[in-house]
Design a protein around this motif. Structure first.
Motif, PDB file in Angstrom:
ATOM      1  N   MET A 137     -34.843  79.115   5.212  1.00 55.33           N
ATOM      2  CA  MET A 137     -34.158  78.104   6.011  1.00 55.33           C
ATOM      3  C   MET A 137     -34.771  76.714   5.882  1.00 55.33           C
ATOM      4  O   MET A 137     -34.080  75.703   6.058  1.00 55.33           O
ATOM      5  CB  MET A 137     -34.168  78.521   7.493  1.00 55.33           C
ATOM      6  CG  MET A 137     -33.317  79.727   7.808  1.00 55.33           C
ATOM      7  SD  MET A 137     -31.556  79.379   7.718  1.00 55.33           S
ATOM      8  CE  MET A 137     -31.368  78.320   9.143  1.00 55.33           C
ATOM      9  N   TYR A 143     -27.485  75.111  12.323  1.00 54.09           N
ATOM     10  CA  TYR A 143     -28.784  75.107  11.659  1.00 54.09           C
ATOM     11  C   TYR A 143     -29.907  74.781  12.626  1.00 54.09           C
ATOM     12  O   TYR A 143     -30.962  75.433  12.612  1.00 54.09           O
ATOM     13  CB  TYR A 143     -28.769  74.099  10.506  1.00 54.09           C
ATOM     14  CG  TYR A 143     -30.100  73.989   9.801  1.00 54.09           C
ATOM     15  CD1 TYR A 143     -30.477  74.919   8.844  1.00 54.09           C
ATOM     16  CD2 TYR A 143     -30.993  72.961  10.116  1.00 54.09           C
ATOM     17  CE1 TYR A 143     -31.706  74.830   8.204  1.00 54.09           C
ATOM     18  CE2 TYR A 143     -32.215  72.864   9.490  1.00 54.09           C
ATOM     19  CZ  TYR A 143     -32.568  73.800   8.532  1.00 54.09           C
ATOM     20  OH  TYR A 143     -33.783  73.714   7.917  1.00 54.09           O
ATOM     21  N   ASN A 157     -22.587  76.462   4.406  1.00 53.27           N
ATOM     22  CA  ASN A 157     -22.902  77.228   5.618  1.00 53.27           C
ATOM     23  C   ASN A 157     -22.542  78.703   5.457  1.00 53.27           C
ATOM     24  O   ASN A 157     -23.271  79.595   5.927  1.00 53.27           O
ATOM     25  CB  ASN A 157     -22.155  76.643   6.814  1.00 53.27           C
ATOM     26  CG  ASN A 157     -22.696  75.284   7.222  1.00 53.27           C
ATOM     27  OD1 ASN A 157     -23.856  74.982   6.970  1.00 53.27           O
ATOM     28  ND2 ASN A 157     -21.863  74.465   7.847  1.00 53.27           N
ATOM     29  N   ILE A 161     -25.120  80.072   7.912  1.00 52.86           N
ATOM     30  CA  ILE A 161     -25.524  79.062   8.892  1.00 52.86           C
ATOM     31  C   ILE A 161     -24.351  78.796   9.820  1.00 52.86           C
ATOM     32  O   ILE A 161     -23.242  78.482   9.369  1.00 52.86           O
ATOM     33  CB  ILE A 161     -25.956  77.762   8.200  1.00 52.86           C
ATOM     34  CG1 ILE A 161     -27.185  78.004   7.315  1.00 52.86           C
ATOM     35  CG2 ILE A 161     -26.259  76.680   9.226  1.00 52.86           C
ATOM     36  CD1 ILE A 161     -27.600  76.798   6.505  1.00 52.86           C
ATOM     37  N   SER A 201     -32.712  77.520  13.217  1.00 49.04           N
ATOM     38  CA  SER A 201     -34.091  77.249  12.790  1.00 49.04           C
ATOM     39  C   SER A 201     -35.039  77.232  13.983  1.00 49.04           C
ATOM     40  O   SER A 201     -36.182  77.719  13.901  1.00 49.04           O
ATOM     41  CB  SER A 201     -34.143  75.916  12.044  1.00 49.04           C
ATOM     42  OG  SER A 201     -33.681  74.858  12.878  1.00 49.04           O
TER      43      SER A 201
END
Length: 707
Positions: free
Chosen positions: A406, A251, A243, A248, A255
């Motif tokens: 990603m 996530y 991460n 991140i 995203s």
């Protein structure tokens, strides 16, 4: 064999049944009267197995589990390892005591210890304390199988050997939680001290055995927990590093925001493109309406610089607006400042344009001032949309790059999360098992603490001697052995013995019995013989007077083998008939040794000649040799008794057999009835029509009344 027959058989051998147990009892007393005295000490231990208290409350009653636990305890006490440890401790204690008090060397068991272990070995084993001495004894005994201590433990020594500890026993007291330990020895002090050591060893081994099992389980789960925790840490660190390296935080949210923002930005880009195209068209139209002179003025250096500045400000404003939209916040101070600067720049451009007010009309007759104002607005709109398009395209390219970055991270992140979840589950399972094992260990420690209720006592007097039980057992054993031997021989004896057995095996009726002359008292024998002969004579007379009546009535006396008392029977019948006044003639084979004092008329004939010539009764009498014939020629002879040779050993005069009216078959009771005997009798019955009945000789007195 019936019960009464067995009793009579035992009664016939009462002397042996009395003598053998008596001899064995006296012998046992003689050889056992100097047995050593035996002392006994006992102790009681509370186990708490059946009704003890545990961490979960009172122990649940389980019959099988309870019995299994008690069996384990009892078997642990009688195990070889327990006995060896008791012997080691007893030997170490005595070695240490002997070193502290040398005067004990002349007393038991220290004298035996000095004889069994050389002085050098005793000195080698001796330590400064009892514990050190005990360790030395253990190591020395286990070193090999030829050392003196090993030999002492496996000898017949009454103090230190494993054989002596065979007298150590344990048993549960009824259905309670108590176990009673008992030990027997020749010395009261040794008896108590040995039992104390055995109790101590028993408690230690029981505790170590039960706690050792749970301790090994706890150690195993502690290792499993440490390994699972390390795996969790590795999984969490890998997830954290992933991460951190990929920026991140969340996530799924990130995203989702990227996809949403990209889609919104694409929509705005389309809208701004449309606005830009419209503003560009308006600007071109305004430029066409203006003349060349005005257009050149609008393209002056000052206006171009202001337009470039306005374009830069619009780009900054568009960038700041997109940034504020992503943050979902209101207009920032910087955005307001940029917007104010852009407004001032637009006003400056408007001021420069207004300086051309001298040319008030356009070529088409439209006032120049209005056209210039429209041009400024269109130019401002074009520059603003151009800046927005540039910023949006740049941002859209960044979002495309971020989206592509990603997208593949999701699978890796899911794998890391799955590994973390598995590690956490394994850790929690191991931790749960560890807690359960520790609870079980605590419960075992709570329940494995056996308590001594009654300490081993010092016996003050020996137990009741074993002399009386030995004598009684010897006598009873002798009696049982002799009785069993007598009954066994009686069961194996296949002789006729009784009238019932004779009738069953021979298959012929029993006319009478004559007692055994060796087993019957004289008075009883004489009365029984007289009664039996009277019965046989009455039987003959009854048959003689039963139609059809034949005169004289011829009775044959036969036997299967030689020397089976048929001559005795014939003589006794002839004599008894003569005494009763019955005119009787007796015929004997000339090979018999008959008595010289015959009272009844008697003749002797040759069986071989009679058989060869086929003589009938009259011819046999005419050719017979007289022996005692005072009344031989009397025509009033009522009964003729004819003795025949043995059926299986001589030739029979068949002619006389056909004239017989009745046959007595003499059979001894002391021999078995074989198949050949049965076949011989069957051939006899086929050769004559006279009925055949058995006279059983040598019957025991108790069977006299069975006929």
């Amino acid at each position: 064999m019936s019960f009464s027959d067995a009793l009579r058989l035992l009664a016939r051998h009462w002397i042996v049944l009395l003598l053998v147990p008596l001899v064995l009892g006296v012998s046992a007393y003689f050889f056992s009267r100097r047995l050593p005295k035996v002392y006994s000490s006992d102790t009681t231990i509370y186990t708490g197995i059946a009704s003890g208290y545990t961490l979960a409350g009172n122990a649940e009653a389980d019959y099988n589990a309870t019995n299994n636990a008690f069996d384990n305890l009892i078997n642990l006490l009688t195990a070889r390892s327990t006995k060896e440890e008791v012997s080691y401790r007893l030997l170490a204690n005595h070695l240490f005591e002997l070193s502290q008090q040398p005067t004990l060397g002349n007393t038991l068991p220290y004298s035996t210890l000095r004889e069994s272990l050389p002085a050098g070995v005793r000195q080698q084993l001796l330590g400064s304390t009892k514990d050190i001495t005990l360790d030395s004894v253990r190591h020395y005994a286990k070193a090999n199988t030829t050392n003196p201590i090993y030999q002492l433990l496996n000898s017949a020594d009454p103090t230190y050997s494993l054989a002596a500890l065979q007298h150590l026993s344990a048993a549960r007291i009824g259905q309670s939680d108590l176990v009673r330990l008992e030990y027997e020895s020749y010395n009261p002090e040794i008896c108590r001290s040995t039992l104390e050591l055995a109790t101590s060893v028993f408690l230690d081994q029981s505790r170590n055995l039960r706690e050792g099992q749970t301790a090994s389980v706890v150690q195993y789960y502690e290792k499993e927990v440490a390994r699972a925790k390390e795996r969790v840490s590795k999984a969490e660190n890998a997830n954290l590093a992933f991460n951190r390296d990929n920026n991140i935080v969340n996530y799924d949210v990130q995203s989702n925001n990227i996809a949403t923002t990209k889609e919104a930005l694409a929509g705005e880009l389309t809208q701004v493109s449309q606005q830009y195209a419209g503003a560009t068209a308006i600007l071109q139209a305004v430029n066409q309406k203006l003349g060349k002179k005005e257009s050149s003025l609008l393209s002056s250096r000052q206006v171009l610089e202001q337009r470039q500045k306005l374009s830069r400000l619009n780009s900054a404003i568009a960038d700041e607006q997109l940034f504020n939209q992503q943050k979902e916040g209101g207009p920032s101070a910087k955005l307001k400042e940029l917007q104010a600067e852009a407004d001032r720049t637009a006003q400056a451009i408007q001021g420069n344009v207004d300086s051309y007010y001298a040319q008030s009309n356009s070529t088409e007759g439209i006032p120049n001032k209005e056209m210039l104002t429209e041009w400024v607005q269109a130019m401002t709109q074009v520059e603003s949309n151009r800046a927005k398009l540039s910023v949006m395209r740049k941002r859209l390219a960044e979002f495309d790059h971020e989206y592509q970055r990603m997208a593949p991270l999701g699978a890796t992140l899911q794998s890391l999360k799955r590994e973390t979840d598995l590690a956490e589950k394994e850790y929690m399972a191991a931790l749960t098992s560890l807690n359960a094992s520790k609870a079980s260990m605590q419960n075992t420690q709570l329940t494995s603490k056996l308590k001594i209720v009654d300490a081993p006592n010092m016996p003050t007097s020996p137990k009741n001697g074993k002399l009386l039980p030995i004598v009684l057992l010897s006598s009873m054993g002798g009696f049982v052995f002799v009785a069993g031997l007598v009954l066994g021989l009686g069961l194996l004896d296949k002789s006729l013995k009784t009238p019932a057995a004779a009738a069953r095996q021979i298959g012929l009726p029993i006319a009478g019995v004559l007692l055994d002359t060796h087993a019957t008292p004289p008075k009883l024998l004489q009365a029984s013989q007289q009664r039996s002969l009277d019965q046989l004579v009455r039987h003959i007379l009854l048959q003689a007077n039963t139609p059809p009546i034949s005169s004289p009535f011829v009775v044959g006396v036969l036997s299967v083998q030689h020397q089976e008392s048929k001559t005795t029977l014939c003589q006794a019948l002839a004599q008894r008939c003569h005494q009763m006044g019955v005119q009787t003639l007796a015929l004997y084979p000339d090979t018999n040794d008959t008595s010289e004092t015959l009272e009844s008329p008697s003749l002797f004939y040759s069986a071989e000649v009679a058989a060869a010539r086929g003589w009938l009764l009259d011819e046999l009498i005419q050719n017979a040799v007289p022996k005692h014939m005072e009344e031989a020629s009397s025509p009033q002879v009522q009964v003729v008794l004819v003795e025949f040779p043995a059926l299986r050993e001589s030739i029979l005069p068949v002619g006389i057999l056909r004239q017989l009216s009745f046959i007595f078959l003499a059979v001894p009771a002391n021999r078995p009835w074989r198949l050949t005997d049965h076949q011989t009798v069957e051939r006899l019955r086929a050769a004559t029509t006279a009925p055949v009945e058995v006279v059983l000789f040598g019957v025991a007195p108790q069977h006299d009344d069975e006929v």
